[in-house]
Design a protein around this motif. Structure first.
Motif: not given
Length: 547
Positions: A440-458
């Motif tokens: 809550n003390d610090q604003f964070v910018i989270c940048v994620i590319d292709e989230i969880l691409r390492g597992t099955n689609t479902e």
């Protein structure tokens, strides 16, 4: 008499030739500095491990820093090299350190901008300052100075107590001969002198190595004195006053200066200079004075590193001013409390002939798009500009407004065979650290590319949705690039959607690299196979494949 005149003339010619050569070299260097200003630095295969010493020695003092994963994801080593036109090792180290951390002082940007503006608008002072900074050079050994400062005890001469006793005995042995007028006592003096000479001979090489390091340290002080006395940092309205930082070290500077002069004279090759070296060396004066300097530095490590940082920031400020001149457009960031990023004509600093984008990211978002359309480059561009705005007060944009923020990424995930970790294990560890960084003390910018691409689609869709929903109510702005169109539907109420697109013209693919509202509606993976030249059988089967 005639011979003397010829000799004096010969000496005069040598002196004039030497002065002329120095003048010409200085003139060429000044011309080179003027020519290189505002140009992209030549890529140098600099040993990053050496440059990193200052940061590694001091990073624990910074609460908020860019972690190694984010650094590598964003290619910040390449960005460092792109900005780095520093003239000295200390400038390189400070720039490298600054790029690794978030400002701890709210006044940091104002102070840095004052230096950048001064050197950008005072050409003569800038070049003169660069010439002085070049005197520090970039010798390999100098990069270890921050380590030396934090470990002074390692560089102390041992047995100093013995050297002091032997000095007292040497002086004391002469007194009876003088008082009693009996020079037989000088035999004792000769014996002590001989012992001292052996001690000096045995420890001379180690002392000279340590003295070289100590001299490099004191060079920073000498440079500070030169800059202060020459008024190169301004007369009335100085960019910074170095006097308070220099005062604790002026006396030590004089002692090291004497030690260095003594060492230099012994290297002249003159037999008398060599004899003189050992005669003075036998007094052990150099050893005890060397240790006196180290003792004088103890307790002042933090003050010294402050001076070190300030000198480095001057070099860094000139490099930033040159960097600004070398790019198509830049702006000074505007910091706001609103939890959004306003960007006008933003671009990535390493992109040749960049395509600029304008957008306001005021909400968590998912960016979709076909392969090679530009979504990954765009999210890197946003993260890099947020970081550079805070660290070097420079954004690659026409305008950029955002709050002070921490940036953390999960992008270039790879298997770790040595640790026995699969792609998926590494990926979820990367994502877990993002969640752990939220507060809550610090604003964070989270940048994620292709989230969880390492597992099955479902499972990827289910887990990704849950993670992104969790981020929704946190003190952060999530910017996610993905191929999964399902996410745009499942998170349509909580995440905004943007996309990059391509056009197919005459069986060719064209990308505009512009960000557009809404989710992507196109796919091009099979089209790219065809474009590259895969066999028609593969293309036909791929198009008709059902799953």
């Amino acid at each position: 008499m005639e011979t003397l005149g010829i000799l004096l003339l010969f000496v005069a010619v040598i002196v004039v030739a030497s002065l002329y050569t120095n003048w010409m070299n200085k003139r060429k260097t000044k011309a080179w500095l003027e020519d290189q200003y505002g140009k992209e630095p030549h890529i140098k295969e600099t040993d990053i491990e050496d440059i990193a010493v200052y940061w590694e020695e001091n990073k624990e003092g910074y609460k908020d820093k860019i972690d190694e994963i984010t650094w590598n994801d964003l290619g910040l080593t390449d960005i460092f090299r792109r900005v780095n036109s520093c003239c000295s090792f200390v400038g390189e180290q400070i720039l490298y350190g600054v790029l690794h951390c978030f400002p701890t002082r709210t006044s940091y940007g104002t102070e840095l901008e004052k230096k950048i503006t001064y050197f950008a608008t005072h050409k003569e002072e800038r070049i003169a300052t660069q010439l002085h900074l070049m005197s520090l050079g970039k010798k390999e050994g100098n990069y270890s100075i921050p380590f030396i400062v934090n470990n002074l005890e390692v560089f102390e001469m041992d047995l100093v107590w013995l050297y002091k006793i032997m000095q007292i005995l040497l002086v004391g042995s002469v007194i009876p001969a003088i008082i009693l007028q009996n020079f037989n006592f000088l035999g004792i003096t000769l014996a002590i002198f001989s012992i001292n000479l052996i001690l000096y001979s045995q420890r001379k090489s180690q002392y000279e190595i340590h003295l070289a390091s100590l001299n490099s340290m004191i060079q920073i002080v000498r440079l500070g004195v030169t800059l202060e006395e020459s008024e190169l940092l301004g007369k009335k309205d100085k960019v910074i006053s170095l006097t308070p930082l220099l005062d604790p070290f002026r006396k030590l500077n004089k002692i090291v200066g004497k030690l260095q002069m003594k060492k230099a004279s012994s290297y002249s090759g003159d037999i008398f200079a060599l004899i003189n070296d050992y005669l003075i060396g036998a007094t052990l004066w150099e050893f005890t004075n060397y240790n006196k300097v180290l003792e004088g530095l103890k307790g002042k490590e933090e003050q010294y590193l402050t001076l070190y940082r300030v000198i480095g920031e001057l070099d860094m400020a000139i490099a930033i001013a040159s960097f600004r001149e070398s790019i198509p457009e830049y702006c000074i960031p505007e910091f706001d409390e609103d939890k959004s990023i306003v960007m006008e004509e933003v671009y990535h600093p390493l992109t040749k002939n960049p395509v600029c984008n304008s957008i306001t990211l005021d909400h968590n978002c998912i960016i979709t798009g076909s392969n090679a359309s530009g979504k990954s480059t765009f999210i890197k561009c946003v993260a890099v500009n947020v970081l550079l705005g805070q660290s070097i007060h420079t954004c690659m944009a026409k305008r950029m407004v955002y709050p002070f923020a921490k940036v953390i990424t999960s992008m270039a995930v790879t298997d770790d065979l040595m640790a026995g970790e699969s792609y998926y294990i590494k990926e979820i560890k990367y994502l877990h650290r993002i969640i752990e960084s939220l507060s809550n003390d610090q604003f964070v910018i989270c940048v994620i590319d292709e989230i969880l691409r390492g597992t099955n689609t479902e499972e990827r869709i289910s887990a990704s949705t849950a993670i992104l929903q969790y981020l929704q109510d946190k003190n952060c702005l999530a910017i996610v690039a993905s191929h999964d169109h399902e996410l745009t539907e499942l998170l349509a109420r909580t995440y905004k959607n943007y996309h990059f697109r391509e056009q197919i013209i005459n069986n060719d693919i064209y990308f505009d690299y512009k960000i557009h509202n809404g989710p992507s509606t196109t796919k091009n993976a099979i089209r790219l196979l065809e474009y590259i030249g895969f066999p028609k059988e593969i293309i036909t089967n791929a198009k008709h494949m059902k799953y």
